[in-house]
Write an enzyme that holds these catalytic residues in place. Structure first.
Site, PDB file in Angstrom:
ATOM      1  N   ALA A 227       0.818  -1.209   0.000  1.00  0.00           N
ATOM      2  CA  ALA A 227       0.000   0.000   0.000  1.00  0.00           C
ATOM      3  C   ALA A 227       0.855   1.265   0.000  1.00  0.00           C
ATOM      4  O   ALA A 227       2.092   1.217  -0.007  1.00  0.00           O
ATOM      5  CB  ALA A 227      -0.942  -0.028   1.199  1.00  0.00           C
ATOM      6  N   HIS A 228       0.174   2.402   0.060  1.00  0.00           N
ATOM      7  CA  HIS A 228       0.839   3.699  -0.075  1.00  0.00           C
ATOM      8  C   HIS A 228       1.740   4.020   1.119  1.00  0.00           C
ATOM      9  O   HIS A 228       1.539   3.570   2.231  1.00  0.00           O
ATOM     10  CB  HIS A 228      -0.184   4.817  -0.286  1.00  0.00           C
ATOM     11  CG  HIS A 228      -1.222   4.923   0.794  1.00  0.00           C
ATOM     12  ND1 HIS A 228      -2.416   5.542   0.594  1.00  0.00           N
ATOM     13  CD2 HIS A 228      -1.260   4.482   2.078  1.00  0.00           C
ATOM     14  CE1 HIS A 228      -3.140   5.499   1.701  1.00  0.00           C
ATOM     15  NE2 HIS A 228      -2.455   4.854   2.612  1.00  0.00           N
TER      16      HIS A 228
END
Length: 303
Positions: A227-228
């Protein structure tokens, strides 16, 4: 099995100063295959594992004439021993150079490349891949059906396998006064180092306000999600089906086993090992092994 006749002098030239010494003849000596132990024959390039306690015995009993060995092996009559620091590493380098078919540089006609993309030298881009305003370094191999968004900066000699998605918007939302979710801006980059490998159907999101970063030589297997805002160091190994939520710090040389889940805002220290299917909800100190759900340090009497 792939057969390619290679003169031993060509092998020695390729290895260069990695060769510490050669025992035996190099005249009219060749190899033509690499094989597992059960299929070794006279023309196989065999190797002796550094960790074996009976290395000399294994070398003497090998059917192969040419062997990669370390300095602990004594000369053997009738065999040519190439002495190197790490035989397995030398075998891998030889195998990749002489026996592995590499994609030819070039862009497949069906690939879609943004006119503002910056593509390095000797890059291979496979069928139906889509690349936005990204920066791709030299010698990268991008397989078929890969999606690389505008926000990606990729180093050199990276390998991106089929179906991977790099630099897409992360899964980030906030709630308004009525409790309704709206997207938080995902405007960071995905910055990858050199020699990074991303497996098939793996997704790596760009950052939200900061960047997602992946260090040199890190290898990510198939079917993973990163994820980010994650900061992943050098030489990290992320095996199959791993899920890493946002904003974690994973330091150099960490090894993450299959099916691990990592909660967001976790710090995993250098050289740590995360065992199969572990659920990580706390920071993991450097050089420790954690297992279980929830993950905890593995002790000798761990139950």
């Amino acid at each position: 099995m792939i057969f390619k006749k290679i003169d031993i002098k060509e092998l020695l030239q390729f290895l260069g100063d990695k060769v510490l010494h050669v025992h035996g003849s190099i005249q009219d000596v060749f190899i033509d295959n690499l094989a597992e132990v059960e299929r070794v024959n006279e023309t196989t390039l065999d190797w002796i594992n550094l960790s074996k306690p009976n290395k000399q015995e294994i070398a003497e009993s090998s059917k192969a004439r040419v062997l990669l060995v370390d300095s602990g092996i004594l000369p053997i009559g009738g065999k040519t021993l190439i002495v190197v620091k790490n035989p397995k590493v030398a075998l891998a380098e030889i195998g990749n150079h002489f026996f592995v078919d590499k994609p030819k540089p070039g862009i497949h006609p069906s690939a879609m490349i943004d006119t503002e993309a910056k593509i390095g030298k000797n890059v291979s881009i496979g069928p139906f891949s889509v690349i936005g305003k990204a920066i791709i370094g030299d010698n990268c191999v991008i397989d078929s059906h890969v999606r690389i968004y505008d926000s990606v900066v990729m180093g050199h000699d990276c390998i991106i396998k089929a179906g991977a998605v790099l630099g897409g918007a992360g899964f980030g939302y906030e709630r308004d006064e009525e409790g309704n979710k709206f997207r938080f801006p995902q405007i960071g980059q995905l910055v990858m180092g050199d020699y990074v490998e991303v497996g098939a159907n793996t997704c790596v999101d760009r950052g939200a306000l900061s960047d997602t970063t992946i260090g040199d030589y890190t290898k990510i297997n198939n079917l993973c999600h990163i994820a980010h805002n994650n900061r992943i160091g050098k030489n990290v190994t992320i095996t199959g089906c791993v899920n890493i939520s946002g904003s974690n710090v994973i330091e150099d040389n960490v090894w993450i086993a299959p099916n691990v889940s990592v909660k967001g805002w976790i710090h995993i220290g250098e050289g740590a090992v995360v065992g199969m299917s572990a659920v990580v909800v706390k920071d993991i100190p450097a050089h420790e092994t954690w297992v279980g759900n929830p993950a905890r340090k593995m002790e000798r009497n761990f139950k």
